[in-house]
Scaffold this active site. Structure first.
Site, PDB file in Angstrom:
ATOM      1  N   ARG A  33       0.844  -1.214   0.000  1.00  0.00           N
ATOM      2  CA  ARG A  33       0.000   0.000   0.000  1.00  0.00           C
ATOM      3  C   ARG A  33       0.867   1.247   0.000  1.00  0.00           C
ATOM      4  O   ARG A  33       2.104   1.167  -0.016  1.00  0.00           O
ATOM      5  CB  ARG A  33      -0.896   0.012   1.226  1.00  0.00           C
ATOM      6  CG  ARG A  33      -0.121   0.055   2.555  1.00  0.00           C
ATOM      7  CD  ARG A  33      -1.045   0.194   3.729  1.00  0.00           C
ATOM      8  NE  ARG A  33      -2.023  -0.889   3.754  1.00  0.00           N
ATOM      9  CZ  ARG A  33      -1.758  -2.129   4.139  1.00  0.00           C
ATOM     10  NH1 ARG A  33      -0.550  -2.429   4.581  1.00  0.00           N
ATOM     11  NH2 ARG A  33      -2.669  -3.059   4.121  1.00  0.00           N
ATOM     12  N   GLY A  34       0.199   2.401   0.057  1.00  0.00           N
ATOM     13  CA  GLY A  34       0.875   3.692   0.262  1.00  0.00           C
ATOM     14  C   GLY A  34       1.972   3.970  -0.763  1.00  0.00           C
ATOM     15  O   GLY A  34       1.830   3.687  -1.960  1.00  0.00           O
ATOM     16  N   ASP A  41       6.010  -7.531   1.220  1.00  0.00           N
ATOM     17  CA  ASP A  41       5.328  -6.967   2.393  1.00  0.00           C
ATOM     18  C   ASP A  41       5.084  -8.096   3.380  1.00  0.00           C
ATOM     19  O   ASP A  41       5.372  -9.258   3.075  1.00  0.00           O
ATOM     20  CB  ASP A  41       4.015  -6.261   1.990  1.00  0.00           C
ATOM     21  CG  ASP A  41       3.700  -5.074   2.908  1.00  0.00           C
ATOM     22  OD1 ASP A  41       3.558  -5.297   4.121  1.00  0.00           O
ATOM     23  OD2 ASP A  41       3.615  -3.937   2.413  1.00  0.00           O
ATOM     24  N   ALA A  56       9.641  -0.118   3.367  1.00  0.00           N
ATOM     25  CA  ALA A  56       8.884  -0.581   4.547  1.00  0.00           C
ATOM     26  C   ALA A  56       9.309   0.235   5.756  1.00  0.00           C
ATOM     27  O   ALA A  56      10.496   0.410   6.010  1.00  0.00           O
ATOM     28  CB  ALA A  56       9.139  -2.065   4.790  1.00  0.00           C
ATOM     29  N   ALA A  65       9.856   9.612  27.446  1.00  0.00           N
ATOM     30  CA  ALA A  65       9.539   9.183  28.816  1.00  0.00           C
ATOM     31  C   ALA A  65       8.436   8.129  28.829  1.00  0.00           C
ATOM     32  O   ALA A  65       8.402   7.275  29.705  1.00  0.00           O
ATOM     33  CB  ALA A  65       9.113  10.394  29.651  1.00  0.00           C
ATOM     34  N   TYR A 111      11.732   6.983  15.640  1.00  0.00           N
ATOM     35  CA  TYR A 111      11.584   7.163  14.188  1.00  0.00           C
ATOM     36  C   TYR A 111      12.642   8.134  13.649  1.00  0.00           C
ATOM     37  O   TYR A 111      13.309   7.859  12.646  1.00  0.00           O
ATOM     38  CB  TYR A 111      10.175   7.705  13.924  1.00  0.00           C
ATOM     39  CG  TYR A 111       9.763   7.833  12.478  1.00  0.00           C
ATOM     40  CD1 TYR A 111       9.369   6.720  11.741  1.00  0.00           C
ATOM     41  CD2 TYR A 111       9.732   9.079  11.856  1.00  0.00           C
ATOM     42  CE1 TYR A 111       8.952   6.846  10.422  1.00  0.00           C
ATOM     43  CE2 TYR A 111       9.317   9.215  10.530  1.00  0.00           C
ATOM     44  CZ  TYR A 111       8.929   8.093   9.817  1.00  0.00           C
ATOM     45  OH  TYR A 111       8.522   8.229   8.517  1.00  0.00           O
TER      46      TYR A 111
HETATM   47  P1  NAD Z   1       2.233   2.710   5.003  1.00  0.00           P
HETATM   48  O1  NAD Z   1       2.005   2.386   6.427  1.00  0.00           O
HETATM   49  O2  NAD Z   1       1.078   3.102   4.158  1.00  0.00           O
HETATM   50  O3  NAD Z   1       3.004   1.494   4.271  1.00  0.00           O
HETATM   51  C1  NAD Z   1       4.141   0.872   4.821  1.00  0.00           C
HETATM   52  C2  NAD Z   1       4.192  -0.579   4.375  1.00  0.00           C
HETATM   53  O4  NAD Z   1       5.329  -1.197   4.993  1.00  0.00           O
HETATM   54  C3  NAD Z   1       2.942  -1.364   4.819  1.00  0.00           C
HETATM   55  O5  NAD Z   1       2.353  -2.034   3.731  1.00  0.00           O
HETATM   56  C4  NAD Z   1       3.488  -2.325   5.852  1.00  0.00           C
HETATM   57  O6  NAD Z   1       2.799  -3.557   5.921  1.00  0.00           O
HETATM   58  C5  NAD Z   1       4.936  -2.505   5.389  1.00  0.00           C
HETATM   59  N1  NAD Z   1       5.777  -3.014   6.474  1.00  0.00           N
HETATM   60  C6  NAD Z   1       5.805  -2.564   7.759  1.00  0.00           C
HETATM   61  N2  NAD Z   1       6.629  -3.339   8.474  1.00  0.00           N
HETATM   62  C7  NAD Z   1       7.117  -4.289   7.646  1.00  0.00           C
HETATM   63  C8  NAD Z   1       8.007  -5.388   7.829  1.00  0.00           C
HETATM   64  N3  NAD Z   1       8.529  -5.676   9.024  1.00  0.00           N
HETATM   65  N4  NAD Z   1       8.298  -6.165   6.756  1.00  0.00           N
HETATM   66  C9  NAD Z   1       7.755  -5.899   5.546  1.00  0.00           C
HETATM   67  N5  NAD Z   1       6.904  -4.858   5.318  1.00  0.00           N
HETATM   68  C10 NAD Z   1       6.587  -4.090   6.361  1.00  0.00           C
HETATM   69  O7  NAD Z   1       3.367   3.852   4.998  1.00  0.00           O
HETATM   70  P2  NAD Z   1       3.727   4.960   3.903  1.00  0.00           P
HETATM   71  O8  NAD Z   1       3.133   6.238   4.340  1.00  0.00           O
HETATM   72  O9  NAD Z   1       3.472   4.469   2.533  1.00  0.00           O
HETATM   73  O10 NAD Z   1       5.315   5.093   4.167  1.00  0.00           O
HETATM   74  C11 NAD Z   1       6.296   4.411   3.398  1.00  0.00           C
HETATM   75  C12 NAD Z   1       7.669   4.886   3.847  1.00  0.00           C
HETATM   76  O11 NAD Z   1       7.770   6.305   3.706  1.00  0.00           O
HETATM   77  C13 NAD Z   1       7.979   4.576   5.315  1.00  0.00           C
HETATM   78  O12 NAD Z   1       9.333   4.199   5.427  1.00  0.00           O
HETATM   79  C14 NAD Z   1       7.725   5.907   5.995  1.00  0.00           C
HETATM   80  O13 NAD Z   1       8.469   6.027   7.178  1.00  0.00           O
HETATM   81  C15 NAD Z   1       8.179   6.898   4.927  1.00  0.00           C
HETATM   82  N6  NAD Z   1       7.567   8.237   5.084  1.00  0.00           N
HETATM   83  C16 NAD Z   1       6.214   8.434   4.924  1.00  0.00           C
HETATM   84  C17 NAD Z   1       5.680   9.723   5.088  1.00  0.00           C
HETATM   85  C18 NAD Z   1       4.194  10.012   4.913  1.00  0.00           C
HETATM   86  O14 NAD Z   1       3.789  11.189   5.066  1.00  0.00           O
HETATM   87  N7  NAD Z   1       3.368   9.053   4.599  1.00  0.00           N
HETATM   88  C19 NAD Z   1       6.516  10.778   5.420  1.00  0.00           C
HETATM   89  C20 NAD Z   1       7.873  10.538   5.607  1.00  0.00           C
HETATM   90  C21 NAD Z   1       8.388   9.261   5.416  1.00  0.00           C
END
Ligand code: NAD
Length: 450
Positions: free
Chosen positions: A220-221, A241, A292, A301, A356
């Site tokens: 997703r995403g 995933d 991911a 804290a 994070y």
């Molecule tokens: P999301 O939660 O929509 O998607 C993240 C995906 O990673 C999910 O499908 C989840 O199942 C998968 N995932 C989580 N843990 C996992 C694991 N242990 N093994 C395999 N897959 C795993 O998140 P997103 O918003 O699409 O974010 C994607 C990346 O972008 C992330 O690294 C996030 O930190 C970074 N990011 C997002 C934003 C934002 O505004 N959405 C901003 C800054 C950074």
């Protein structure tokens, strides 16, 4: 997710009403659909200029023409432009900076909505005088400031720092910045060097044809958007995933004609299993996108030990372990690309995100440190730092924080997962061979960490 102000701004009457009560009226951004075009500026007009004594102007002018733009060197009366492109590699002291004023001042009101400003300058750290270094760094301040002036029209301004032998490599980055593919990348400097050996072939379209890409968190995403975008560029995408999301993962993989690899990246045997899968099924991998990631926010804290460990292991530990295996066993092919998802939270830090923020900042250090060793194999490694992106993650924020996050950028709106996917995909292309060890933001020039 719906942005009320953005939707209202699309209707002229509502736009005026919103303006009259002092709310922002974000410009609906022109975005690309599908893959790269050979002539992305076809039907557009570009004004080109250069400071005297520069070394990249010829390449820039040639590129504008090759992209299909009508190129002018002087602005006609009341003429309006889609692109303002300026080579400032000749700027070597304080007086020379005047060239920026002379070129841009008369035409600032002539740039169209969703236009593009692209400026080139030399590498400040490679100059023989402090005055030249200062002037070139000054060009960055100019670019970031002008971006803040034009952002309300959906227009972006970005900067290429060009190494003295790297003028020929500006084509990839300049095509990206000048096209609608970079709609949400704004106010950013990008360095173009010859540190990495260039591939033999640089296609303008179908740039990832014949390439294999691994995208983690692809169900997703941003990950799913990246899988779609890379597939549109011709890549076979291995979508990874967690097994619990296998159904969604299979659907994403099927939709992009790729394959699904259900796996938790933190499993002790994940690096070996991923390497084996890529080697056996594809003979290696060309692009690895470490997407991911999770948040588990609490002030330090109040943060439980398991949430610290979980975020550290998914967002950082797993990436280092997978790369160690893939690079150590040469599963990543020569001229490969690695892209890590950082965040503006890793640049600025964030309340409640010590875990994070630590991981996302660590990735900035990681790509910078890895880039040198990977250069001779032609491998580029970079990080992408998204700002406020409209995904499940940001939909869960309290209303006021979400609204603040959306508006506190030059473009007055959040980005879409596709905007991040565009930058990731560009960094995965052969044309990005001049870009390595860097963290590029895709944040609409967010004020956070600016
Ligand atoms: P999301 O939660 O929509 O998607 C993240 C995906 O990673 C999910 O499908 C989840 O199942 C998968 N995932 C989580 N843990 C996992 C694991 N242990 N093994 C395999 N897959 C795993 O998140 P997103 O918003 O699409 O974010 C994607 C990346 O972008 C992330 O690294 C996030 O930190 C970074 N990011 C997002 C934003 C934002 O505004 N959405 C901003 C800054 C950074």
């Amino acid at each position: 997710m719906s942005d009320f102000l953005l939707r209202m701004s699309e209707q002229p009457a509502a736009r005026n009403l919103i303006k009259s009560i002092g709310l922002p009226t974000p410009q609906v951004l022109t975005r690309a659909s599908g893959g790269y075009q050979a002539k992305p500026l076809s039907g557009k007009t570009a004004l080109f200029g250069a400071a005297a004594g520069g070394f990249a102007g010829k390449e820039l002018e040639k590129l504008l023409g090759a992209c299909g733009a009508t190129v002018r060197k002087e602005a006609g009366e009341e003429e309006r432009f889609d692109v303002l492109a300026f080579d400032a590699t000749g700027v070597r002291n304080a007086q020379d900076l005047r060239a920026l004023y002379d070129f841009f001042h008369p035409v600032m009101r002539s740039i169209k909505s969703c236009g593009r400003i692209l400026i080139l300058t030399g590498m400040p750290e490679a100059q023989d005088t402090a005055a030249a270094s200062a002037a070139m760094r000054g060009v960055e301040g100019f670019t970031r400031s002008i971006a803040k002036e034009v952002g309300k029209k959906g227009t972006t301004a970005n900067l290429l720092y060009v190494g003295s032998a790297a003028a020929e490599r500006i084509a990839g980055p300049a095509r990206f910045f000048l096209s609608p593919h970079s709609a949400f990348v704004d106010g950013q400097p990008m360095r173009v060097t010859t540190a990495v050996t260039a591939p033999d072939r640089l296609d303008l379209t179908n740039t990832l044809k014949g390439k294999v890409a691994l995208v983690t968190g692809a169900a997703r995403g941003i990950g799913a958007a990246t899988a779609r975008r890379m597939a549109a560029e011709g890549a076979h995408v291995v979508c990874l995933d967690i097994p619990a999301d296998e159904e969604t993962l299979n659907a994403t993989a099927a939709a992009v004609g790729g394959s699904a690899l259900p796996m938790d990246v933190t499993d002790a045997n994940a690096p070996g299993a991923i390497a084996k899968h890529l080697q056996q099924n594809h003979g290696g991998v060309d692009i690895v996108v470490h997407n991911a990631g999770v948040t588990r926010d609490k002030t330090l804290a109040n943060m439980k030990e398991q949430f610290w460990d979980m975020v550290l292991s998914i967002n950082l530990g797993a990436i280092l372990a997978i790369d160690e295996e893939l690079l150590g066993k040469k599963v990543i092919n020569d001229h490969g690309r690695v892209v890590c998802l950082s965040s503006i939270g890793g640049i600025a830090g964030n309340m409640g995100q010590t875990n994070y923020g630590a991981t996302k900042a660590a990735l900035i250090g990681y790509v910078a440190a890895q880039s040198g060793d990977l250069a001779e194999r032609g491998i580029c490694i970079n990080a992408v730092a998204p700002g406020f992106i409209e995904t499940r993650m940001t939909a869960e924020m309290p209303f006021m924080i979400r609204e603040g996050g959306r508006r506190m950028c030059s473009l007055s709106q959040g980005g879409q997962p596709e905007d991040v996917a565009e930058l990731i995909t560009f960094l995965g292309t052969p044309g990005a061979c001049g870009v390595t060890g860097q963290t590029i933001r895709v944040c609409g020039q967010s004020l956070i960490g600016a």
